[in-house]
Design a protein around this motif. Sequence first.
Motif, PDB file in Angstrom:
ATOM      1  N   GLU A 245      60.634 -18.861  14.241  1.00  0.00           N
ATOM      2  CA  GLU A 245      60.675 -17.115  13.292  1.00  0.00           C
ATOM      3  C   GLU A 245      60.305 -17.623  12.066  1.00  0.00           C
ATOM      4  O   GLU A 245      58.855 -16.627  11.685  1.00  0.00           O
ATOM      5  CB  GLU A 245      61.641 -17.157  13.130  1.00  0.00           C
ATOM      6  N   LEU A 246      59.610 -19.120  12.000  1.00  0.00           N
ATOM      7  CA  LEU A 246      59.151 -19.034  10.488  1.00  0.00           C
ATOM      8  C   LEU A 246      57.555 -18.541  10.921  1.00  0.00           C
ATOM      9  O   LEU A 246      57.400 -18.227   9.925  1.00  0.00           O
ATOM     10  CB  LEU A 246      59.475 -20.498  10.121  1.00  0.00           C
ATOM     11  N   LEU A 247      57.005 -19.738  11.428  1.00  0.00           N
ATOM     12  CA  LEU A 247      55.672 -19.293  11.641  1.00  0.00           C
ATOM     13  C   LEU A 247      54.984 -17.567  12.029  1.00  0.00           C
ATOM     14  O   LEU A 247      54.279 -17.326  11.427  1.00  0.00           O
ATOM     15  CB  LEU A 247      55.417 -19.885  12.893  1.00  0.00           C
ATOM     16  N   SER A 248      55.664 -17.118  13.195  1.00  0.00           N
ATOM     17  CA  SER A 248      55.589 -15.901  13.337  1.00  0.00           C
ATOM     18  C   SER A 248      55.458 -14.644  12.206  1.00  0.00           C
ATOM     19  O   SER A 248      54.680 -14.401  11.533  1.00  0.00           O
ATOM     20  CB  SER A 248      56.369 -15.151  14.472  1.00  0.00           C
ATOM     21  N   SER A 249      57.274 -15.619  11.175  1.00  0.00           N
ATOM     22  CA  SER A 249      57.058 -14.164  10.163  1.00  0.00           C
ATOM     23  C   SER A 249      56.135 -14.373   9.291  1.00  0.00           C
ATOM     24  O   SER A 249      55.500 -13.507   9.166  1.00  0.00           O
ATOM     25  CB  SER A 249      58.373 -14.777   9.805  1.00  0.00           C
ATOM     26  N   LEU A 250      55.520 -15.569   9.009  1.00  0.00           N
ATOM     27  CA  LEU A 250      54.485 -16.300   8.325  1.00  0.00           C
ATOM     28  C   LEU A 250      53.042 -15.118   8.513  1.00  0.00           C
ATOM     29  O   LEU A 250      52.803 -14.251   8.024  1.00  0.00           O
ATOM     30  CB  LEU A 250      54.146 -17.093   8.448  1.00  0.00           C
ATOM     31  N   ALA A 251      52.736 -15.580  10.246  1.00  0.00           N
ATOM     32  CA  ALA A 251      51.828 -14.591  10.455  1.00  0.00           C
ATOM     33  C   ALA A 251      51.871 -12.982  10.317  1.00  0.00           C
ATOM     34  O   ALA A 251      50.638 -12.638  10.167  1.00  0.00           O
ATOM     35  CB  ALA A 251      51.298 -15.031  11.887  1.00  0.00           C
ATOM     36  N   SER A 252      53.322 -12.602  10.393  1.00  0.00           N
ATOM     37  CA  SER A 252      52.522 -10.975  10.437  1.00  0.00           C
ATOM     38  C   SER A 252      52.735 -10.240   9.279  1.00  0.00           C
ATOM     39  O   SER A 252      52.756  -9.832   8.763  1.00  0.00           O
ATOM     40  CB  SER A 252      54.304 -10.800  10.720  1.00  0.00           C
ATOM     41  N   GLN A 253      52.802 -11.711   8.449  1.00  0.00           N
ATOM     42  CA  GLN A 253      52.884 -11.602   6.749  1.00  0.00           C
ATOM     43  C   GLN A 253      51.381 -11.589   6.241  1.00  0.00           C
ATOM     44  O   GLN A 253      51.458 -11.778   5.005  1.00  0.00           O
ATOM     45  CB  GLN A 253      53.859 -12.165   6.178  1.00  0.00           C
ATOM     46  N   GLY A 254      50.879 -11.915   6.960  1.00  0.00           N
ATOM     47  CA  GLY A 254      48.950 -12.010   6.704  1.00  0.00           C
ATOM     48  C   GLY A 254      48.759 -13.507   6.390  1.00  0.00           C
ATOM     49  O   GLY A 254      47.920 -13.740   6.195  1.00  0.00           O
ATOM     50  N   ILE A 255      49.832 -14.721   6.456  1.00  0.00           N
ATOM     51  CA  ILE A 255      49.111 -15.819   6.530  1.00  0.00           C
ATOM     52  C   ILE A 255      49.107 -16.839   7.446  1.00  0.00           C
ATOM     53  O   ILE A 255      50.196 -16.779   8.894  1.00  0.00           O
ATOM     54  CB  ILE A 255      50.732 -16.270   5.801  1.00  0.00           C
ATOM     55  N   THR A 256      48.111 -17.022   8.031  1.00  0.00           N
ATOM     56  CA  THR A 256      47.181 -17.227   9.324  1.00  0.00           C
ATOM     57  C   THR A 256      47.312 -18.755   9.406  1.00  0.00           C
ATOM     58  O   THR A 256      46.815 -19.222  10.785  1.00  0.00           O
ATOM     59  CB  THR A 256      46.367 -16.176  10.235  1.00  0.00           C
ATOM     60  N   ASN A 257      46.965 -19.380   8.515  1.00  0.00           N
ATOM     61  CA  ASN A 257      46.575 -20.864   8.240  1.00  0.00           C
ATOM     62  C   ASN A 257      47.573 -21.542   8.126  1.00  0.00           C
ATOM     63  O   ASN A 257      47.502 -22.476   7.871  1.00  0.00           O
ATOM     64  CB  ASN A 257      45.621 -21.361   7.432  1.00  0.00           C
ATOM     65  N   VAL A 258      48.384 -21.271   9.081  1.00  0.00           N
ATOM     66  CA  VAL A 258      49.674 -22.296   9.483  1.00  0.00           C
ATOM     67  C   VAL A 258      49.271 -23.282  10.813  1.00  0.00           C
ATOM     68  O   VAL A 258      49.479 -22.173  11.953  1.00  0.00           O
ATOM     69  CB  VAL A 258      51.134 -21.173   9.442  1.00  0.00           C
ATOM     70  N   VAL A 259      49.736 -24.448  10.237  1.00  0.00           N
ATOM     71  CA  VAL A 259      50.204 -25.015  12.207  1.00  0.00           C
ATOM     72  C   VAL A 259      51.486 -25.732  12.316  1.00  0.00           C
ATOM     73  O   VAL A 259      52.214 -25.710  11.154  1.00  0.00           O
ATOM     74  CB  VAL A 259      49.099 -25.736  12.183  1.00  0.00           C
ATOM     75  N   PHE A 260      51.604 -26.149  13.667  1.00  0.00           N
ATOM     76  CA  PHE A 260      53.195 -27.027  13.609  1.00  0.00           C
ATOM     77  C   PHE A 260      52.731 -28.626  13.510  1.00  0.00           C
ATOM     78  O   PHE A 260      51.499 -28.334  14.522  1.00  0.00           O
ATOM     79  CB  PHE A 260      53.584 -26.419  14.677  1.00  0.00           C
ATOM     80  N   ASP A 261      53.021 -29.310  13.445  1.00  0.00           N
ATOM     81  CA  ASP A 261      53.054 -31.096  13.256  1.00  0.00           C
ATOM     82  C   ASP A 261      53.766 -31.498  12.993  1.00  0.00           C
ATOM     83  O   ASP A 261      54.062 -31.280  12.258  1.00  0.00           O
ATOM     84  CB  ASP A 261      51.584 -30.768  11.967  1.00  0.00           C
ATOM     85  N   LEU A 262      54.012 -31.237  14.214  1.00  0.00           N
ATOM     86  CA  LEU A 262      55.006 -33.232  14.160  1.00  0.00           C
ATOM     87  C   LEU A 262      55.068 -34.465  13.169  1.00  0.00           C
ATOM     88  O   LEU A 262      56.434 -34.353  13.299  1.00  0.00           O
ATOM     89  CB  LEU A 262      55.133 -33.262  15.256  1.00  0.00           C
ATOM     90  N   THR A 263      54.050 -34.862  12.989  1.00  0.00           N
ATOM     91  CA  THR A 263      53.773 -36.167  12.813  1.00  0.00           C
ATOM     92  C   THR A 263      54.072 -35.582  10.735  1.00  0.00           C
ATOM     93  O   THR A 263      53.656 -36.197  10.459  1.00  0.00           O
ATOM     94  CB  THR A 263      52.174 -36.768  12.840  1.00  0.00           C
TER      95      THR A 263
END
Length: 428
Positions: A245-263
Amino acid sequence: MSNKLSTKPYKGVRDFYPQDWMFQKWMFWKMKSVCEKFGYENYNASPLEASELYEAKSGQEIVQNETYNLTDRGDRRVTIRPEMTPTVARMVADQMRELPKPIRWYSIPNLFRYERPQRGRLREHYQLNVDIFGSDSIQADIEVIQIGAEIMKSFGAQDADYKISVNNRKIINALFAKYCDSDEDTYQIAKLIDKKKKLSNEDFYSSIENYLGDKTASFIEAIENTTLENAKSFADQDDIAKTQELLSSLASQGITNVVFDLTLMRGFDYYTDIVFEFFDTHPDNNRSLFGGGRYNDLLDIFDMEKIPAVGFGMGDVTARDFLETHNLMPELGSHTRVYVGVLDNDSLPTAQELASLLRDAQINTEVDFSFRKYDKMISAADKKMIPWFLAVGEDESALKKFSIKNTVTGEVQKDLSVEEIIHKIQHG
Ligand code: HAM
């Protein structure tokens, strides 16, 4: 042996000459404007804290190796704050009942860590702290990341200039539970992952092998290749859904430079859920800029009821490195608008009267009463980056008419009354 005192500051700290401090204030003002736009209130505290405050949860490393500690005359152990989070948690805990929730606070304290000074790391730095207390909603995590992105934008950064890595401690903890036999192993492995970028692949492998033996290869493969999608095989579905939800919500606010990184670990022990870090993507400054996360259990150290919290810390040193690397440094002139050069003692009353009238009109005015040569005075005004210069001598005193010079363009206008000068400065 010479007894001469050094004029340099203590190792790893900075002096801020007026030009440097002007830049700091510019940066703080950008940070403050964004925080206040989101409804955050400014707070402050002393840099001195009882040492026990840090011993409970900051993470052993910072307390053992990086704090400045002293014992006061009353034998109390005192630490100069290395971070603001324990202080703000203490302040919230102290007034828990009275404070209206959720609490949205920001502060820009100077912090002290005994580190080896290097690029991006000093012994004293200023750090914007932005935190929300009293909201368990993922919307709070989203909001603080959005504030970070908004500050970057206000610095003039484009999305491609940096990326935001996000992890969820609960997801990585679920993986640890699958592989590690004890809390101590988990703790040590988390620290190793946190330091992974500083180790060679071989050293990283062999250090993990000390704890996981023949499970090492499969563990490393898991941390390197796990996406949010395939974390479903070992992590709690709720934690995955929240992170999604966090990733998609940020993307929908135009913040597209977000990546999931388990490390992505983040050093402190108090983080419980989402953690995030902003990284510069420029090859000349490929490093972490700032970060934070959720810490729902920190108030436990005061033996209080839990209050959920999330926030981040953004350092001035890494922010400046970012601005310099991306050619985003602002051009800052003086706050003083006019430099009045007095040519002789008899002209002083007219010059002071003129300066008073300018100041009454909210125009910052410096008076040079050294009676130096005209050229010397104008060159001082120029060096100080003061945009307007006025000389007052015999003729000006007699006629109450003045010439004004724009030190930037070189343009001169003659025979102006005080009113005309004020108009000229205010309207260009
Ligand atoms: P931190 O990662 O230790 O987190 O520091 C946050 C930021 O402060 C870093 O990313 C960096 O920009 C800057 N910083 C830290 N140490 C230094 C140093 N020695 N020299 C220059 N800059 C430095 C914390 O401190 C958390 N308490 C942040 C937080 C607030 N988490 C939740 N709320």
